[in-house]
Write a protein that holds these residues in place. Structure first.
Motif, PDB file in Angstrom:
ATOM      1  N   ASN A  64      18.084 -95.450 -14.793  1.00  0.00           N
ATOM      2  CA  ASN A  64      18.179 -96.860 -14.428  1.00  0.00           C
ATOM      3  C   ASN A  64      18.315 -97.797 -15.622  1.00  0.00           C
ATOM      4  N   VAL A  65      18.620 -97.208 -16.793  1.00  0.00           N
ATOM      5  CA  VAL A  65      18.920 -98.009 -17.982  1.00  0.00           C
ATOM      6  C   VAL A  65      20.139 -97.400 -18.674  1.00  0.00           C
ATOM      7  N   ASP A  66      20.605 -98.051 -19.721  1.00  0.00           N
ATOM      8  CA  ASP A  66      21.822 -97.648 -20.419  1.00  0.00           C
ATOM      9  C   ASP A  66      21.754 -96.191 -20.898  1.00  0.00           C
ATOM     10  N   LYS A  67      22.848 -95.484 -20.764  1.00  0.00           N
ATOM     11  CA  LYS A  67      22.894 -94.058 -21.130  1.00  0.00           C
ATOM     12  C   LYS A  67      22.750 -93.839 -22.637  1.00  0.00           C
ATOM     13  N   GLY A  68      22.841 -94.896 -23.415  1.00  0.00           N
ATOM     14  CA  GLY A  68      22.649 -94.778 -24.853  1.00  0.00           C
ATOM     15  C   GLY A  68      21.247 -94.342 -25.242  1.00  0.00           C
ATOM     16  N   TRP A  69      20.318 -94.399 -24.293  1.00  0.00           N
ATOM     17  CA  TRP A  69      18.949 -93.958 -24.561  1.00  0.00           C
ATOM     18  C   TRP A  69      18.827 -92.437 -24.588  1.00  0.00           C
ATOM     19  N   ILE A  70      19.761 -91.735 -24.000  1.00  0.00           N
ATOM     20  CA  ILE A  70      19.620 -90.283 -23.855  1.00  0.00           C
ATOM     21  C   ILE A  70      19.630 -89.598 -25.226  1.00  0.00           C
ATOM     22  N   GLY A  71      18.574 -88.833 -25.506  1.00  0.00           N
ATOM     23  CA  GLY A  71      18.465 -88.094 -26.758  1.00  0.00           C
ATOM     24  C   GLY A  71      17.956 -88.908 -27.927  1.00  0.00           C
ATOM     25  N   LEU A  72      17.505 -90.140 -27.677  1.00  0.00           N
ATOM     26  CA  LEU A  72      17.096 -91.041 -28.754  1.00  0.00           C
ATOM     27  C   LEU A  72      15.630 -90.822 -29.144  1.00  0.00           C
ATOM     28  N   ASP A  73      15.331 -90.967 -30.434  1.00  0.00           N
ATOM     29  CA  ASP A  73      13.943 -90.982 -30.893  1.00  0.00           C
ATOM     30  C   ASP A  73      13.398 -92.384 -30.637  1.00  0.00           C
ATOM     31  N   ALA A  74      13.021 -92.627 -29.377  1.00  0.00           N
ATOM     32  CA  ALA A  74      12.605 -93.978 -28.984  1.00  0.00           C
ATOM     33  C   ALA A  74      11.335 -94.401 -29.701  1.00  0.00           C
ATOM     34  N   ALA A  75      10.379 -93.489 -29.842  1.00  0.00           N
ATOM     35  CA  ALA A  75       9.130 -93.837 -30.521  1.00  0.00           C
ATOM     36  C   ALA A  75       9.403 -94.275 -31.954  1.00  0.00           C
ATOM     37  N   GLY A  76      10.267 -93.563 -32.636  1.00  0.00           N
ATOM     38  CA  GLY A  76      10.617 -93.924 -34.002  1.00  0.00           C
ATOM     39  C   GLY A  76      11.332 -95.265 -34.075  1.00  0.00           C
ATOM     40  N   LEU A  77      12.195 -95.520 -33.101  1.00  0.00           N
ATOM     41  CA  LEU A  77      12.939 -96.781 -33.052  1.00  0.00           C
ATOM     42  C   LEU A  77      11.991 -97.959 -32.880  1.00  0.00           C
ATOM     43  N   PHE A  78      11.051 -97.852 -31.948  1.00  0.00           N
ATOM     44  CA  PHE A  78      10.090 -98.939 -31.728  1.00  0.00           C
ATOM     45  C   PHE A  78       9.130 -99.078 -32.905  1.00  0.00           C
ATOM     46  N   ARG A  79       8.726 -97.960 -33.470  1.00  0.00           N
ATOM     47  CA  ARG A  79       7.806 -97.986 -34.608  1.00  0.00           C
ATOM     48  C   ARG A  79       8.441 -98.764 -35.773  1.00  0.00           C
ATOM     49  N   GLU A  80       9.711 -98.498 -36.029  1.00  0.00           N
ATOM     50  CA  GLU A  80      10.406 -99.157 -37.135  1.00  0.00           C
ATOM     51  C   GLU A  80      10.601-100.649 -36.854  1.00  0.00           C
ATOM     52  N   ALA A  81      10.995-100.976 -35.621  1.00  0.00           N
ATOM     53  CA  ALA A  81      11.276-102.374 -35.286  1.00  0.00           C
ATOM     54  C   ALA A  81      10.010-103.223 -35.269  1.00  0.00           C
ATOM     55  N   LEU A  82       8.914-102.649 -34.760  1.00  0.00           N
ATOM     56  CA  LEU A  82       7.669-103.403 -34.647  1.00  0.00           C
ATOM     57  C   LEU A  82       6.847-103.382 -35.929  1.00  0.00           C
ATOM     58  N   GLY A  83       7.042-102.334 -36.738  1.00  0.00           N
ATOM     59  CA  GLY A  83       6.207-102.175 -37.922  1.00  0.00           C
ATOM     60  C   GLY A  83       4.780-101.810 -37.576  1.00  0.00           C
ATOM     61  N   MET A  84       4.612-101.124 -36.432  1.00  0.00           N
ATOM     62  CA  MET A  84       3.283-100.730 -35.954  1.00  0.00           C
ATOM     63  C   MET A  84       3.385 -99.346 -35.318  1.00  0.00           C
ATOM     64  N   PRO A  85       2.250 -98.642 -35.180  1.00  0.00           N
ATOM     65  CA  PRO A  85       2.269 -97.361 -34.479  1.00  0.00           C
ATOM     66  C   PRO A  85       2.769 -97.549 -33.043  1.00  0.00           C
ATOM     67  N   ALA A  86       3.650 -96.672 -32.583  1.00  0.00           N
ATOM     68  CA  ALA A  86       4.230 -96.795 -31.244  1.00  0.00           C
ATOM     69  C   ALA A  86       4.206 -95.449 -30.533  1.00  0.00           C
ATOM     70  N   THR A  87       3.817 -95.468 -29.278  1.00  0.00           N
ATOM     71  CA  THR A  87       3.780 -94.280 -28.428  1.00  0.00           C
ATOM     72  C   THR A  87       4.596 -94.567 -27.180  1.00  0.00           C
ATOM     73  N   VAL A  88       5.488 -93.642 -26.798  1.00  0.00           N
ATOM     74  CA  VAL A  88       6.358 -93.842 -25.641  1.00  0.00           C
ATOM     75  C   VAL A  88       6.105 -92.732 -24.632  1.00  0.00           C
ATOM     76  N   LEU A  89       5.993 -93.101 -23.353  1.00  0.00           N
ATOM     77  CA  LEU A  89       5.833 -92.110 -22.286  1.00  0.00           C
ATOM     78  C   LEU A  89       6.538 -92.598 -21.035  1.00  0.00           C
ATOM     79  N   ASN A  90       6.734 -91.676 -20.091  1.00  0.00           N
ATOM     80  CA  ASN A  90       7.365 -91.994 -18.816  1.00  0.00           C
ATOM     81  C   ASN A  90       6.596 -93.102 -18.105  1.00  0.00           C
ATOM     82  N   ASP A  91       7.326 -94.003 -17.463  1.00  0.00           N
ATOM     83  CA  ASP A  91       6.683 -95.178 -16.863  1.00  0.00           C
ATOM     84  C   ASP A  91       5.714 -94.819 -15.739  1.00  0.00           C
ATOM     85  N   ALA A  92       6.119 -93.925 -14.849  1.00  0.00           N
ATOM     86  CA  ALA A  92       5.225 -93.557 -13.743  1.00  0.00           C
ATOM     87  C   ALA A  92       4.029 -92.755 -14.253  1.00  0.00           C
ATOM     88  N   ASP A  93       4.227 -91.937 -15.283  1.00  0.00           N
ATOM     89  CA  ASP A  93       3.098 -91.216 -15.870  1.00  0.00           C
ATOM     90  C   ASP A  93       2.062 -92.192 -16.415  1.00  0.00           C
TER      91      ASP A  93
END
Length: 248
Positions: free
Chosen positions: A79-108
């Motif tokens: 339900n979001v852009d296919k550009g997310w597939i295979g991405l290191d999302a945690a690393g992306l958010f960590r770099e952009a925010l400059g803070m520790p970032a943890t990513v998990l499935n929304d329903a989980d």
């Protein structure tokens, strides 16, 4: 520990707030922005930064994602852009925010919050938390332990993804009244109950705040079916819980 922040990334909105982990509740009123369209990674990261910076937060950030997440990498993007597939999302958010970032499935994330602070507290056996929104998210627990990334909204129902028929977005898309939609939800619950035999099914997502309009219309079944107690804040709370656990 330092305040923990939760962000819930959805197909239509991105909302976040600092979380009181002891109470399992938002410490401040949440801030919400619309999910960028298209929801490409860069645009979503910018929107998340806007939500976090609205509070001047410094410290760990937990983020939900509407798809499969393994070791911080986003593997699917229904339900979001296919550009997310295979991405290191945690690393992306960590770099952009400059803070520790943890990513998990929304329903989980929503499930973790409901099993700890909400409708699934201390419930033994198999518990299924279902979030009805843009799609249908699922969180499966066995004696309180999460089986991650079940994505049961993509089970086949009448030849298509179940969420295409029974999500709350499908209700709006097809102009269904509550009784008509409850019939579709029942059909979906028949499917998941037949597969997993849960003792308890918790119905969450944005539509849970209107549970009195459709839960009484559902048929009786072996599983108890109850509304989520944290309603649409569950994803934010669960994301913050996951970030706190990651920090040890």
């Amino acid at each position: 520990m330092t305040a923990v922040f939760g962000v819930d990334i959805g197909g239509s909105g991105i909302k976040g707030a600092p979380v009181d982990l002891a109470r399992g509740a938002l410490a401040e009123e949440r801030h919400k922005v619309l999910t960028p369209q298209p929801s490409a990674p860069g645009a979503v990261v910018d929107a998340v930064c806007e939500v976090v910076r609205h509070f001047g937060h410094q410290g760990p950030v937990g983020l939900t994602f509407p798809g499969v997440v393994v070791d911080g990498r986003t593997r699917t993007a229904a339900n979001v852009d296919k550009g997310w597939i295979g991405l290191d999302a945690a690393g992306l958010f960590r770099e952009a925010l400059g803070m520790p970032a943890t990513v998990l499935n929304d329903a989980d994330a929503a499930g973790l919050a409901e099993l700890t602070h909400g409708a699934g507290r201390a419930e033994p056996g198999v518990v299924l938390v279902l979030t009805f929104g843009t799609g249908i998210g699922s969180a499966l627990f066995v004696d309180g332990t999460l089986v991650p990334n079940t994505e049961l909204g993509h089970l086949e129902l009448r030849g298509k993804d179940a969420e295409r028929r029974a999500s709350s977005a499908a209700k709006e898309r097809h102009g269904l009244d509550w009784e008509q939609w409850a019939g579709r939800v029942d059909e979906y619950l028949d499917l998941v109950e037949g597969l997993f035999s849960p003792r308890l099914i918790v119905i969450g997502g944005g539509v849970s705040r209107k549970h009195e309009k459709f839960l009484p219309l559902l048929k009786d079944r072996e599983a108890r079916v109850v509304p989520a107690e944290l309603r649409n804040d569950a994803g934010i709370v669960g994301a913050a819980m996951a970030a706190a656990r990651a920090e040890g």
